[in-house]
Design an enzyme around this catalytic site. Sequence first.
Site, mmCIF file in Angstrom:
data_model
loop_
_atom_site.group_PDB
_atom_site.id
_atom_site.type_symbol
_atom_site.label_atom_id
_atom_site.label_comp_id
_atom_site.label_asym_id
_atom_site.label_seq_id
_atom_site.Cartn_x
_atom_site.Cartn_y
_atom_site.Cartn_z
ATOM 1 N N ARG A 187 9.816 3.011 21.599
ATOM 2 C CA ARG A 187 10.424 2.062 20.656
ATOM 3 C C ARG A 187 11.201 2.808 19.577
ATOM 4 O O ARG A 187 12.302 2.385 19.195
ATOM 5 C CB ARG A 187 9.351 1.153 20.039
ATOM 6 C CG ARG A 187 9.935 0.033 19.195
ATOM 7 C CD ARG A 187 8.914 -1.019 18.808
ATOM 8 N NE ARG A 187 7.923 -0.494 17.880
ATOM 9 C CZ ARG A 187 6.887 -1.209 17.414
ATOM 10 N NH1 ARG A 187 6.704 -2.453 17.808
ATOM 11 N NH2 ARG A 187 6.028 -0.681 16.574
ATOM 12 N N ARG A 208 28.711 9.732 9.601
ATOM 13 C CA ARG A 208 29.263 10.999 10.122
ATOM 14 C C ARG A 208 29.123 12.133 9.110
ATOM 15 O O ARG A 208 29.231 13.296 9.445
ATOM 16 C CB ARG A 208 30.743 10.820 10.499
ATOM 17 C CG ARG A 208 30.949 9.922 11.703
ATOM 18 C CD ARG A 208 32.398 9.597 11.900
ATOM 19 N NE ARG A 208 32.960 8.945 10.703
ATOM 20 C CZ ARG A 208 34.205 8.493 10.604
ATOM 21 N NH1 ARG A 208 35.038 8.620 11.616
ATOM 22 N NH2 ARG A 208 34.619 7.912 9.499
ATOM 23 N N LYS A 228 13.209 -1.188 14.427
ATOM 24 C CA LYS A 228 12.230 -0.945 13.362
ATOM 25 C C LYS A 228 12.893 0.015 12.373
ATOM 26 O O LYS A 228 12.727 1.236 12.456
ATOM 27 C CB LYS A 228 10.950 -0.372 13.974
ATOM 28 C CG LYS A 228 9.735 -0.705 13.173
ATOM 29 C CD LYS A 228 8.480 -0.528 13.972
ATOM 30 C CE LYS A 228 7.284 -0.385 13.076
ATOM 31 N NZ LYS A 228 7.096 -1.438 12.082
ATOM 32 N N GLU A 269 7.872 -14.504 12.984
ATOM 33 C CA GLU A 269 6.742 -13.569 12.868
ATOM 34 C C GLU A 269 6.381 -13.441 11.398
ATOM 35 O O GLU A 269 7.015 -14.044 10.537
ATOM 36 C CB GLU A 269 7.122 -12.205 13.446
ATOM 37 C CG GLU A 269 8.313 -11.559 12.747
ATOM 38 C CD GLU A 269 8.714 -10.218 13.345
ATOM 39 O OE1 GLU A 269 7.855 -9.542 13.938
ATOM 40 O OE2 GLU A 269 9.883 -9.841 13.194
HETATM 41 N N1 PMP Z 1 6.515 -7.477 13.144
HETATM 42 C C1 PMP Z 1 6.944 -6.677 12.150
HETATM 43 C C2 PMP Z 1 8.078 -7.117 11.314
HETATM 44 C C3 PMP Z 1 6.299 -5.449 11.913
HETATM 45 O O1 PMP Z 1 6.726 -4.640 10.935
HETATM 46 C C4 PMP Z 1 5.187 -5.084 12.707
HETATM 47 C C5 PMP Z 1 4.395 -3.846 12.427
HETATM 48 N N2 PMP Z 1 5.085 -2.703 12.552
HETATM 49 C C6 PMP Z 1 4.798 -5.939 13.742
HETATM 50 C C7 PMP Z 1 5.476 -7.134 13.935
HETATM 51 C C8 PMP Z 1 3.672 -5.582 14.660
HETATM 52 O O2 PMP Z 1 4.089 -4.566 15.540
HETATM 53 P P1 PMP Z 1 3.095 -3.499 16.151
HETATM 54 O O3 PMP Z 1 2.035 -4.270 16.847
HETATM 55 O O4 PMP Z 1 3.941 -2.710 17.090
HETATM 56 O O5 PMP Z 1 2.567 -2.702 15.024
#
Ligand code: PMP
Length: 290
Positions: free
Chosen positions: A52, A105, A151, A184
């Site tokens: 990831r 750059r 991320k 989420e």
């Molecule tokens: N959503 C967001 C926005 C996050 O920052 C995270 C944690 N990093 C998750 C979901 C959960 O992801 P993971 O299970 O890979 O930690």
Amino acid sequence: MRLKIYIDGKFLPKENAKISVFDHGLLYGDGVFEGIRTYDGLIFKLKEHIDRLYQSAHTIMLAIPMSKNEMIEAIKKTLRENKLKDAYIRLIVTRGVGDLGLDPRKCPKATIIIIADKIKLYPSEFYKKGMEIVTIPTQRTIHEAVNPQIKSLNYLNNILAKVEAINAGVEEAVMLNFEGYVAECTGDNIFIVKKGALLTPPIHIGVLRGITRGAVIDIAHMKEIPVYEEILTRYDLFNADECFLTGTAAEIIPVVKIDGRTIANGKPGKMTLALTSEFHKITRSDGVRF
Ligand code: PMP
């Protein structure tokens, strides 16, 4: 013991672990990161986190000056250097040092930082009694703007939501997407249980493909629990039989109240607890030794 931080191949004591004020990670949030857990000497889902990280970097056209295997070795070395067995690892790759303009750059080399520290757990109350969350006004970014699957070091979208949760007197917020569908939480994915099935929003509506989310889906398949990646509204949350959040730091946290509505009987649900106990087993048996 004094914490030693990995920065570009060197280990520095915490007090001296510093980067340039011209690093674009600081100036613009231009970079990517991962949060990874170890359980009793085993790194959980290491390959998934590394993949990831490299996909996030590829998407923002950030060349990581290290192979995946070299990155894995650097992580293991950081854990050994700090004599940690149960740790939280923060892996950061920034665009590197440039000038005051946006232009990536001008940043010839990415900065790589690995912090391994003791994990600070959420209050045990949350796990025993369940937590209360609210929906908040700040929408999750649309994937045509900044795809939530990246991320990135720019977490302002999530921080705004977190501030709104705190203003409402709770610790976590549900973010909706631009159409008002459940996306989420600020740092966790969300699941509900309805009539014996597990439901969670599909990735394409704009959520991070959480690695804990994936692990929970795998456990459900193993236990022959039906899983549906389905569009959910607040109505679905309010009328769920159970609700819980998943994340690397949080693991699995039951949710018992959303926007003032009590979920079912207001106690952590049976399926949530069964999935949690299976998750704990897997974290302690399934991982990469260091
Ligand atoms: N959503 C967001 C926005 C996050 O920052 C995270 C944690 N990093 C998750 C979901 C959960 O992801 P993971 O299970 O890979 O930690």
